[in-house]
Design an enzyme around this catalytic site. Structure first.
Site, mmCIF file in Angstrom:
data_model
loop_
_atom_site.group_PDB
_atom_site.id
_atom_site.type_symbol
_atom_site.label_atom_id
_atom_site.label_comp_id
_atom_site.label_asym_id
_atom_site.label_seq_id
_atom_site.Cartn_x
_atom_site.Cartn_y
_atom_site.Cartn_z
ATOM 1 N N ARG A 139 2.826 -18.490 6.620
ATOM 2 C CA ARG A 139 1.422 -18.106 6.419
ATOM 3 C C ARG A 139 0.600 -19.290 6.912
ATOM 4 N NH1 ARG A 139 -1.357 -14.539 2.720
ATOM 5 N NH2 ARG A 139 -3.424 -15.309 2.154
ATOM 6 N N HIS A 186 -2.247 -9.874 10.158
ATOM 7 C CA HIS A 186 -1.622 -9.850 8.829
ATOM 8 C C HIS A 186 -0.652 -8.663 8.789
ATOM 9 C CE1 HIS A 186 -0.873 -10.765 4.800
ATOM 10 N NE2 HIS A 186 -2.065 -10.639 4.257
ATOM 11 N N GLN A 205 0.953 -7.164 5.456
ATOM 12 C CA GLN A 205 -0.016 -6.388 4.684
ATOM 13 C C GLN A 205 -0.094 -4.958 5.210
ATOM 14 O OE1 GLN A 205 -2.173 -7.429 1.947
ATOM 15 N NE2 GLN A 205 -2.314 -5.192 1.851
ATOM 16 N N ASP A 240 -12.586 -5.777 3.297
ATOM 17 C CA ASP A 240 -11.999 -7.112 3.282
ATOM 18 C C ASP A 240 -13.145 -8.110 3.107
ATOM 19 O OD1 ASP A 240 -10.134 -9.144 3.400
ATOM 20 O OD2 ASP A 240 -9.833 -9.039 5.575
ATOM 21 N N CYS A 300 -7.027 -5.410 0.623
ATOM 22 C CA CYS A 300 -5.808 -6.226 0.571
ATOM 23 C C CYS A 300 -5.803 -7.176 -0.623
ATOM 24 C CB CYS A 300 -5.650 -7.008 1.869
ATOM 25 S SG CYS A 300 -6.956 -8.230 2.168
ATOM 26 N N ARG A 343 3.260 -4.639 -1.477
ATOM 27 C CA ARG A 343 3.597 -5.867 -0.758
ATOM 28 C C ARG A 343 5.039 -6.252 -1.087
ATOM 29 N NH1 ARG A 343 -0.197 -9.361 0.934
ATOM 30 N NH2 ARG A 343 1.565 -10.252 2.059
#
Length: 348
Positions: free
Chosen positions: A117, A144, A147, A241, A282, A310
């Site tokens: 990440r 991402h 996700q 988001d 998310c 996830r």
């Protein structure tokens, strides 16, 4: 005793694949991962997850803080019988005292898969370039992908009556974030009708749009880019988001004044979309900016199902990218090494 110079690690993996972006995979390959997610989720519900990561380790590199990514990968490794190592910038010399190539080559000798990440996509791409184990992009400035596996799987679990995945109309409302790009790519790949709704100043770059349009040619999906929030009408899913992220703090005031209140997902916007429209985010979500708490807590919000998935996604990714390298020794081989080592220990 002269030790052999060769490594115990198998460095030659002709089928080695990385998971840096969903665009690297066909619709059929991604569907295989979704099928695996469904089976592993069902097994987890029965507390009967096969130990498909037993004896294996994942090295997790974090340049950014994380809740869902870290906890989901650590838990996935444990449930599957393996082990996860958390590696922060304080723990390793990534790109500092040791260059990325050397870090990748060393970790490849010690772990079975890596997840990173990172701040910059080039970092995770360079890790993959020099790795001899699979590398998963856990988030970067551009994408991402893990996700997205959770998001699309959640859409599949909550499909409106009589609709297939390709029938969905999905709208992302807000900034051109790494979630927006990834959602745009995977939705158009699966033939959905995808809309990005946001102010012109913060809309996706043309390169993203070109990728989405190319996907639509192959999948039969559609892509719309607009500033008009009226375009939420008829949508099956609205996605939000953050309006600003790490490295954008100096733009905060301009961004908030541009996005708020027009692009905040409110109950009124959900109602405009339609009575069956679902809300996704998310997380973490700021319920005084990109969406309201009312929307987050409404019956049409699936954000916590999405968060749980996830874990479902990470279990599947660990298995999918390591199962071909599993070496299952015979009982005779295990006994041979056990006896050899035990006999040696008796001499000590």
């Amino acid at each position: 005793m002269k030790l052999p110079s060769s490594t115990a690690t198998n460095l030659e993996k002709p089928q080695l694949k990385h998971f840096l972006k969903t665009q690297d995979y066909t619709k059929e390959e991604l569907t295989e991962i979704f099928d695996l997610m469904a089976m592993l989720k069902e097994a987890r519900k029965a507390n009967a997850v096969p130990q498909l990561f037993k004896g294996k380790s994942i090295g997790m590199i974090f340049e950014q803080p994380s809740t869902r990514t870290r906890v989901s990968f650590e838990t996935a490794a444990t449930i599957l019988g393996g082990h996860a190592l958390f590696l922060s910038p304080k723990d390793i010399h990534l790109g500092g005292k040791e260059n990325i190539a050397d870090t990748s080559r060393v970790l490849s000798r010690m772990v079975d898969i890596m997840m990173a990440r990172v701040d910059d996509h080039k970092t995770v791409a360079d890790l993959a370039k020099h790795a001899t184990v699979p590398v998963i992009n856990g988030l970067c400035d551009w994408l991402h992908p893990t996700q997205m596996m959770a998001d699309v799987f959640t859409m599949m679990e909550h499909l409106p009556e009589g609709k297939e995945l390709s029938d969905l109309t999905v709208a992302f409302v807000g900034d051109a974030t790494n979630v927006a790009s990834s959602l745009m790519f995977i939705c158009t790949k699966f033939g959905m009708n995808y809309k990005h709704i946001g102010p012109k100043k913060y809309q996706p770059p043309q390169s993203w749009v070109d990728t989405a349009l190319e996907n639509c040619k192959l999948s039969g999906g559609s892509f719309t880019l607009t500033e008009d929030t009226e375009e939420v009408k008829g949508c099956d899913v609205l996605v939000a988001d953050s309006f600003y992220w790490f490295g954008q703090e100096d733009e905060k005031e301009d961004r908030l004044s541009t996005f708020i209140p027009k692009y905040v997902i409110t109950q009124e916007m959900m109602d405009k979309a339609g009575p069956e429209c679902q809300f996704m985010h998310c997380l973490p979500a700021n319920d005084s900016r990109e969406c309201t708490r009312e929307v987050m807590e409404s019956p049409r919000s699936v954000i916590f199902d999405e968060a749980e998935n996830r874990l479902t996604a990470q279990m599947a990714l660990l298995v999918y990218f390591t199962h071909k390298d599993i070496v299952i020794p015979s009982e005779e081989t295990v006994k041979f090494h056990e006896d050899k080592i035990e006999n040696f220990l008796k001499t000590l």
